[in-house]
Design an enzyme around this catalytic site. Sequence first.
Site, PDB file in Angstrom:
ATOM      1  N   ARG A 254      -0.704  -9.079  13.349  1.00 30.87           N
ATOM      2  CA  ARG A 254      -1.238  -8.025  12.459  1.00 30.87           C
ATOM      3  C   ARG A 254      -2.052  -8.636  11.327  1.00 30.87           C
ATOM      4  O   ARG A 254      -3.086  -8.099  10.940  1.00 30.87           O
ATOM      5  CB  ARG A 254      -0.089  -7.172  11.909  1.00 30.87           C
ATOM      6  CG  ARG A 254       0.440  -6.180  12.951  1.00 30.87           C
ATOM      7  CD  ARG A 254       1.858  -5.768  12.669  1.00 30.87           C
ATOM      8  NE  ARG A 254       1.993  -4.981  11.459  1.00 30.87           N
ATOM      9  CZ  ARG A 254       3.139  -4.867  10.772  1.00 30.87           C
ATOM     10  NH1 ARG A 254       4.225  -5.505  11.171  1.00 30.87           N
ATOM     11  NH2 ARG A 254       3.186  -4.122   9.699  1.00 30.87           N
TER      12      ARG A 254
ATOM     13  N   LYS B  42       0.830  -1.220   0.000  1.00 37.66           N
ATOM     14  CA  LYS B  42       0.000   0.000   0.000  1.00 37.66           C
ATOM     15  C   LYS B  42       0.864   1.270   0.000  1.00 37.66           C
ATOM     16  O   LYS B  42       0.587   2.197  -0.743  1.00 37.66           O
ATOM     17  CB  LYS B  42      -0.943   0.035   1.218  1.00 37.66           C
ATOM     18  CG  LYS B  42      -1.914  -1.121   1.284  1.00 37.66           C
ATOM     19  CD  LYS B  42      -2.927  -0.950   2.407  1.00 37.66           C
ATOM     20  CE  LYS B  42      -2.338  -1.005   3.795  1.00 37.66           C
ATOM     21  NZ  LYS B  42      -1.781  -2.323   4.194  1.00 37.66           N
TER      22      LYS B  42
ATOM     23  N   ARG C  45      11.731  -0.931  11.406  1.00 36.11           N
ATOM     24  CA  ARG C  45      10.424  -0.873  12.080  1.00 36.11           C
ATOM     25  C   ARG C  45      10.270  -2.075  13.004  1.00 36.11           C
ATOM     26  O   ARG C  45      10.308  -3.220  12.545  1.00 36.11           O
ATOM     27  CB  ARG C  45       9.311  -0.896  11.027  1.00 36.11           C
ATOM     28  CG  ARG C  45       8.567   0.405  10.892  1.00 36.11           C
ATOM     29  CD  ARG C  45       7.509   0.313   9.835  1.00 36.11           C
ATOM     30  NE  ARG C  45       6.286  -0.329  10.309  1.00 36.11           N
ATOM     31  CZ  ARG C  45       5.143  -0.315   9.638  1.00 36.11           C
ATOM     32  NH1 ARG C  45       5.078   0.290   8.485  1.00 36.11           N
ATOM     33  NH2 ARG C  45       4.077  -0.900  10.122  1.00 36.11           N
TER      34      ARG C  45
ATOM     35  N   ARG D 243      -9.734   0.928   8.698  1.00 38.76           N
ATOM     36  CA  ARG D 243      -9.359  -0.439   9.054  1.00 38.76           C
ATOM     37  C   ARG D 243     -10.457  -1.158   9.826  1.00 38.76           C
ATOM     38  O   ARG D 243     -10.287  -2.323  10.182  1.00 38.76           O
ATOM     39  CB  ARG D 243      -8.114  -0.392   9.928  1.00 38.76           C
ATOM     40  CG  ARG D 243      -6.825  -0.818   9.205  1.00 38.76           C
ATOM     41  CD  ARG D 243      -5.740  -0.647  10.212  1.00 38.76           C
ATOM     42  NE  ARG D 243      -4.517  -1.315  10.003  1.00 38.76           N
ATOM     43  CZ  ARG D 243      -3.425  -0.769   9.465  1.00 38.76           C
ATOM     44  NH1 ARG D 243      -3.471   0.423   8.932  1.00 38.76           N
ATOM     45  NH2 ARG D 243      -2.303  -1.430   9.444  1.00 38.76           N
TER      46      ARG D 243
ATOM     47  N   ARG E 120      11.280  -6.005   4.924  1.00 37.17           N
ATOM     48  CA  ARG E 120      11.142  -4.570   5.187  1.00 37.17           C
ATOM     49  C   ARG E 120      11.707  -4.221   6.571  1.00 37.17           C
ATOM     50  O   ARG E 120      12.345  -3.183   6.746  1.00 37.17           O
ATOM     51  CB  ARG E 120       9.658  -4.161   5.101  1.00 37.17           C
ATOM     52  CG  ARG E 120       9.438  -2.667   5.179  1.00 37.17           C
ATOM     53  CD  ARG E 120       8.014  -2.296   4.863  1.00 37.17           C
ATOM     54  NE  ARG E 120       7.108  -2.555   5.969  1.00 37.17           N
ATOM     55  CZ  ARG E 120       5.788  -2.377   5.909  1.00 37.17           C
ATOM     56  NH1 ARG E 120       5.228  -1.961   4.791  1.00 37.17           N
ATOM     57  NH2 ARG E 120       5.023  -2.625   6.947  1.00 37.17           N
TER      58      ARG E 120
HETATM   59  P1  AMP Z   1       0.602   0.519   9.099  1.00 34.97           P
HETATM   60  O1  AMP Z   1       1.795   1.379   8.876  1.00 34.97           O
HETATM   61  O2  AMP Z   1      -0.578   0.948   8.282  1.00 34.97           O
HETATM   62  O3  AMP Z   1       0.911  -0.945   8.941  1.00 34.97           O
HETATM   63  O4  AMP Z   1       0.167   0.720  10.616  1.00 34.97           O
HETATM   64  C1  AMP Z   1       1.038   0.401  11.692  1.00 34.97           C
HETATM   65  C2  AMP Z   1       0.227   0.237  12.978  1.00 34.97           C
HETATM   66  O5  AMP Z   1      -0.451   1.465  13.278  1.00 34.97           O
HETATM   67  C3  AMP Z   1      -0.880  -0.804  12.920  1.00 34.97           C
HETATM   68  O6  AMP Z   1      -0.403  -2.107  13.219  1.00 34.97           O
HETATM   69  C4  AMP Z   1      -1.858  -0.280  13.975  1.00 34.97           C
HETATM   70  O7  AMP Z   1      -1.399  -0.576  15.271  1.00 34.97           O
HETATM   71  C5  AMP Z   1      -1.760   1.218  13.783  1.00 34.97           C
HETATM   72  N1  AMP Z   1      -2.739   1.737  12.793  1.00 34.97           N
HETATM   73  C6  AMP Z   1      -2.470   2.312  11.588  1.00 34.97           C
HETATM   74  N2  AMP Z   1      -3.592   2.690  10.956  1.00 34.97           N
HETATM   75  C7  AMP Z   1      -4.617   2.343  11.774  1.00 34.97           C
HETATM   76  C8  AMP Z   1      -6.033   2.441  11.693  1.00 34.97           C
HETATM   77  N3  AMP Z   1      -6.638   2.978  10.618  1.00 34.97           N
HETATM   78  N4  AMP Z   1      -6.768   1.972  12.724  1.00 34.97           N
HETATM   79  C9  AMP Z   1      -6.179   1.427  13.822  1.00 34.97           C
HETATM   80  N5  AMP Z   1      -4.865   1.277  13.956  1.00 34.97           N
HETATM   81  C10 AMP Z   1      -4.069   1.735  12.955  1.00 34.97           C
END
Ligand code: AMP
Length: 190
Positions: free
Chosen positions: A146, A14, A134, A89, A128
């Site tokens: 996740r 994404k 990260r 999400r 990654r």
């Molecule tokens: P991402 O970079 O999109 O993989 O997000 C990293 C982490 O941030 C996720 O594992 C969640 O803990 C949190 N997170 C990101 N976006 C959301 C969302 N829309 N709703 C809830 N948690 C989020």
Amino acid sequence: MLNLVLFGPPGAGKGTQSEKLVERYQLGHLSTGDILRAELKAETELGKEAKKYMEAGELVPDEVVIGMIGKKLDNTEGIKGFIFDGFPRTTAQAEELDRLLEEKGMPISGMLALEVEKEELVKRLLKRGEISGRADDQNLGVIENRIKVYQKETAPVMNFYKAQDKFYSIDGIGSIDDIFDRLAAVVDKL
Ligand code: AMP
């Protein structure tokens, strides 16, 4: 306005594809993951609250994430729409996003869902993690959680956009450019 939801499990590509879409279609990029990581780094109250969820690979509560997005939608200068990356999400987030966008008269044009199977996701995320550092990409247990959380809480969001006839499935396997061409072919029709 062209408002796109770029959807898919963690590691589907994404972020990478968002950058390319932003450039081609002059969109504003709204990644809740990026916003949360910035809050965490700056050690804000919001960042401190989100930290424990992010480290465990759980979702940050809806009200926190929705509160973050609202203000960002006001800044439309120089862009032709938004790309929502990693948001919504949950179905509650999708409902709230629809409400906010309706208020502004700029509804979602479509959801593009990148489809990638689990083994490939785990492989990509671990790779990654080596490059980006990260923490949530470096622990297999967190990665698996996740993906599990995605399947349970996030995947149902597809039904929300299917019901509005705004859902497009995209094969997320292949080269970055091939996947981008598949996405662009759909976006060009929206
Ligand atoms: P991402 O970079 O999109 O993989 O997000 C990293 C982490 O941030 C996720 O594992 C969640 O803990 C949190 N997170 C990101 N976006 C959301 C969302 N829309 N709703 C809830 N948690 C989020």
